[in-house]
Design a protein around this motif. Sequence first.
Motif, PDB file in Angstrom:
ATOM      1  N   GLN A 223       0.790  -1.223   0.000  1.00  0.00           N
ATOM      2  CA  GLN A 223       0.000   0.000   0.000  1.00  0.00           C
ATOM      3  C   GLN A 223       0.829   1.282   0.000  1.00  0.00           C
ATOM      4  O   GLN A 223       0.302   2.353  -0.284  1.00  0.00           O
ATOM      5  N   THR A 224       2.093   1.198   0.322  1.00  0.00           N
ATOM      6  CA  THR A 224       2.900   2.399   0.548  1.00  0.00           C
ATOM      7  C   THR A 224       3.986   2.524  -0.510  1.00  0.00           C
ATOM      8  O   THR A 224       4.669   1.551  -0.828  1.00  0.00           O
ATOM      9  N   ASP A 228       7.018   7.605   0.023  1.00  0.00           N
ATOM     10  CA  ASP A 228       6.371   7.840   1.315  1.00  0.00           C
ATOM     11  C   ASP A 228       7.133   7.148   2.440  1.00  0.00           C
ATOM     12  O   ASP A 228       7.234   7.680   3.555  1.00  0.00           O
ATOM     13  N   ARG A 232       8.849   8.973   5.696  1.00  0.00           N
ATOM     14  CA  ARG A 232       8.550   8.552   7.072  1.00  0.00           C
ATOM     15  C   ARG A 232       9.838   8.259   7.836  1.00  0.00           C
ATOM     16  O   ARG A 232       9.962   8.591   9.032  1.00  0.00           O
ATOM     17  N   GLY A 247       3.394   2.562   7.281  1.00  0.00           N
ATOM     18  CA  GLY A 247       2.174   2.065   6.649  1.00  0.00           C
ATOM     19  C   GLY A 247       1.117   1.657   7.649  1.00  0.00           C
ATOM     20  O   GLY A 247       1.430   1.197   8.750  1.00  0.00           O
ATOM     21  N   ASN A 248      -0.138   1.817   7.234  1.00  0.00           N
ATOM     22  CA  ASN A 248      -1.251   1.400   8.089  1.00  0.00           C
ATOM     23  C   ASN A 248      -1.209  -0.097   8.362  1.00  0.00           C
ATOM     24  O   ASN A 248      -1.601  -0.558   9.438  1.00  0.00           O
ATOM     25  N   ASP A 249      -0.735  -0.867   7.365  1.00  0.00           N
ATOM     26  CA  ASP A 249      -0.650  -2.316   7.567  1.00  0.00           C
ATOM     27  C   ASP A 249       0.352  -2.665   8.655  1.00  0.00           C
ATOM     28  O   ASP A 249       0.105  -3.542   9.495  1.00  0.00           O
ATOM     29  N   ARG A 251       1.219  -0.747  11.187  1.00  0.00           N
ATOM     30  CA  ARG A 251       0.649  -0.344  12.474  1.00  0.00           C
ATOM     31  C   ARG A 251      -0.404  -1.350  12.944  1.00  0.00           C
ATOM     32  O   ARG A 251      -0.465  -1.702  14.134  1.00  0.00           O
ATOM     33  N   PHE A 252      -1.223  -1.841  11.997  1.00  0.00           N
ATOM     34  CA  PHE A 252      -2.222  -2.842  12.348  1.00  0.00           C
ATOM     35  C   PHE A 252      -1.566  -4.126  12.848  1.00  0.00           C
ATOM     36  O   PHE A 252      -1.969  -4.696  13.868  1.00  0.00           O
TER      37      PHE A 252
END
Length: 280
Positions: A223-224, A228, A232, A247-249, A251-252
């Motif tokens: 996704q990233t 980006d 970060r 990435g949100n993944d 963090r999840f």
Amino acid sequence: MTAIPGATVAVTGAASGIGRALAVELAGRGADLALADRDEAGLQSLAADIARSSPRKISLHRVDVADPEQIAGFAREVIAAHPSLNILINNAGVSLLGLFHEIDQIQMEWLFNINFWGAVHATRAFLPHLSNQSAAHIVNVSSIFGIMAPPGQTAYSAAKFAIRGFSEALRHELQGAGSPVRLSVVHPGGIKTNIVRNSRTGSAISGNERRSQAIERFDAIAQTSAKDAARRIIRGIENNEPRILIGNDARFMDILQRLRPATYWKVMARRIEKMSKRGK
């Protein structure tokens, strides 16, 4: 805070992926660069791209991070060319596709020599110099697979967990000694790079079907962008963040692993399967 403008940064694995994006972003923010990779053509292309927009001092170094002697030579060359070097980013890494019984010991050692020992040897080679700077930073790139371990990644996860453990222990040593050197460990989630396309396959795997499936699944869940991810990491350096999740993944997965440390993979496997189907 470790400032980027005016810094000098050594980056391994700089010719492609996150390393290349880091080099472009760092130069654009006023940093000089020492760029290392086995891909000399890729380094030359990168330097030309940077020169068109960011006239920074750049040195290029062909280095196989699996070879400790080459790393030691790289450190000597960089310190001679850039006496003010104050940031080291150990980014170089490779991937190996296969279940444990499908990969042989030589392949596992090949991956460890790059993904783990490369970072350790570079840290050892540069640390005395960095320790003499007023402010310095080491960045070791692990993976979200250094926090959770999926099937088919015994070698990769083992190396990335090792990077995490090495980095955290060394950070605590540096803090205890009052060193000017800060240390961040990076855990990217799915980043849109060619690491899976360029991966080796286990010696017991025949044909390209497994590789094609892995690439298809990775493309669906990554996704990233590398750009980006680089931004970060740079923000993490500037803020002296000890752990940088990308990435949100990531963090999840980090939260999931904390909540279900022994059973997270059942949940994660279902999530990946859903994402893969949506990506088709």
